[in-house]
Enzyme design. Structure first.
Site, PDB file in Angstrom:
ATOM      1  N   GLU A 176      -9.425   9.835  -2.682  1.00 46.27           N
ATOM      2  CA  GLU A 176      -8.509   8.904  -3.348  1.00 46.27           C
ATOM      3  C   GLU A 176      -7.304   9.662  -3.906  1.00 46.27           C
ATOM      4  O   GLU A 176      -7.117   9.794  -5.123  1.00 46.27           O
ATOM      5  CB  GLU A 176      -9.270   8.134  -4.430  1.00 46.27           C
ATOM      6  N   GLU A 381      -8.415   0.482 -10.495  1.00 51.85           N
ATOM      7  CA  GLU A 381      -8.302   0.635  -9.040  1.00 51.85           C
ATOM      8  C   GLU A 381      -6.843   0.378  -8.663  1.00 51.85           C
ATOM      9  O   GLU A 381      -6.316  -0.714  -8.871  1.00 51.85           O
ATOM     10  CB  GLU A 381      -9.220  -0.362  -8.325  1.00 51.85           C
TER      11      GLU A 381
END
Length: 422
Positions: A176, A381
């Site tokens: 990520e 997120e």
């Protein structure tokens, strides 16, 4: 004599081969699919697909009535699509050629630190060290080391005694990349921005930033396998490919550990949370660091992940159990979403992670809330909602940083109104 020369030559080749870094995996003509699972019957069949073909699931499999992203190489695309059609599972192709997309965000190792490209670990750490050397209100520490010996760095910004603190944590999941890019963007704003509201926030609150919780995995994604998620400790298990590596560190915290989640029993899968909680030295370093501060000092803990544009609140282990101050946290999360919306129109959904995303246990935000009693914790997120997913192009880093900074400013104001920092 000739034999000796030959032996020396062969040994030299072996040493040279062993000294070379492994070549990075390429994904030429690999497609990323989004499969829409409408009911439990489809879900059960979908779960079996990875047993019969080489596919890479990008998310934990939770409930039906949602979509899942899957990477499929050229050799299996036809059978994958035919199987989905046979099961009446609707799908879209998100990315036609994954390697082509990855190449668009390829980084120049000689480029200066900025937020227009994804940088390797050394570049990030060099920039952190430069900031620490330039500002006396920054307290910079190595809180521990990874399994492979890399430092885990923290930066504590404190301009006034008596402030309460906000913790920001990044890149616990190696793949990520937008996480550490966003966390360092925020840190740069806190240190160097002339924005009056940001300056006020740095005067009235302490900020504790951990930009890279998984340095080994992060380096591995740059040098070997872009899709790697876990850390890099050999976990003691093997499968047909050989030794298995890594623990999903955001499944390893000792709060309802192993109570819920996808494929927890497979130690070679991406989401394996360990044989027991608190096994990873990176996680223990983080917990010891947070616990080193006086009780009541840290009032907010925010972990940055990708993707989906959520503000996920405790709890993750249940979709029916909620924290005592859940309504208060919802109002604070709503303030973040409202602030982030104004910059580029990005919509953030907020609520308990077990309710909005999928039920999973052992996450940092739940440990921070349930064990350390920090009154506001969340997982943010980041972009996007599925167009690029985990492979967000680098030309969006600055936009993400801007919208999240605006959201963060609104969040802190609302949290103060709600008495979080009292």
């Amino acid at each position: 004599m000739k034999v000796s020369v030959l032996v020396v030559a062969l040994l030299s080749l072996v040493v040279l081969a062993m000294s070379r870094k492994p070549m990075a995996t390429r994904y030429d003509n690999f497609k990323v699919y989004k499969a829409f699972i409408k009911d439990n019957e489809q879900l059960e069949e979908f779960k079996k697909m990875h047993q019969h073909m080489e596919i890479h699931l990008l998310q934990d499999i939770g409930d039906a009535n949602r979509s899942y992203d899957v990477i499929v190489g050229p050799a299996y695309q036809d059978i994958f699509e035919r199987t989905l059609n046979l099961l009446d599972i609707k799908f879209d192709v998100m990315i036609e050629d994954l390697q082509a997309l990855l190449d668009e965000s390829a980084y120049d190792p000689d480029a200066p630190m900025d937020w227009e490209t994804y940088h390797p670990l050394d570049k990030i750490y060099d920039w952190v060290d430069e900031q620490c050397a330039a500002h006396d209100y920054l307290e910079c520490k190595v809180i521990g080391h990874s399994y492979e010996g890399r430092p885990i760095k923290s930066i504590r910004l404190s301009k006034r005694e008596g402030n309460k603190a906000i913790v920001i944590e990044g890149n616990i999941h190696a793949m990520e990349w937008i996480s550490s890019a966003t966390v360092t963007f925020i840190l740069n704003q806190l240190i160097n921005s002339n924005d009056k509201e940001i300056q006020r926030l740095t005067e009235e609150y302490d900020w504790i930033v951990l930009p890279m919780m998984n340095p080994d995995g992060f380096v591995y994604t740059h040098e070997v396998e872009r899709l790697w998620r876990k850390n890099r400790r050999p976990n003691g298990f093997t499968n047909k490919t050989g030794p298995c590596y890594g623990i999903d560190m955001n499944r390893n915290f000792d709060f309802h550990w192993n109570g819920a989640g996808w494929n927890l029993e497979d130690p070679c899968d991406h989401w394996f949370g360990g044989e027991k909680p608190n096994t990873e030295i990176e996680i223990l370093a983080l917990q010891d660091f947070v616990s080193s501060f006086d009780d009541g000092y840290i009032r907010a803990y925010m972990a940055f992940h990708a993707y989906g544009q959520y503000v996920l609140l405790p709890y993750g282990h249940s979709n029916t159990e909620f924290p005592p101050n859940y309504d208060q946290m919802m109002r604070i999360a709503a303030a973040f979403a409202d602030g982030a919306l104004d910059s580029y129109g990005s919509v953030f959904t907020y609520g308990a992670s077990g309710l909005l995303n999928y039920v999973v246990s052992g996450a940092a935000k739940d440990w921070a809330y349930g064990v350390k009693n920090i009154p506001f914790t969340c997982t943010v997120e980041l972009r996007d909602k599925g167009t690029f997913g985990f492979f967000l192009p680098s030309n969006q880093i600055t936009e993400v940083g801007v919208e999240v900074t605006e959201g963060l400013k609104s969040l802190v104001v609302k949290a103060a109104e709600e008495g979080i920092f009292d």
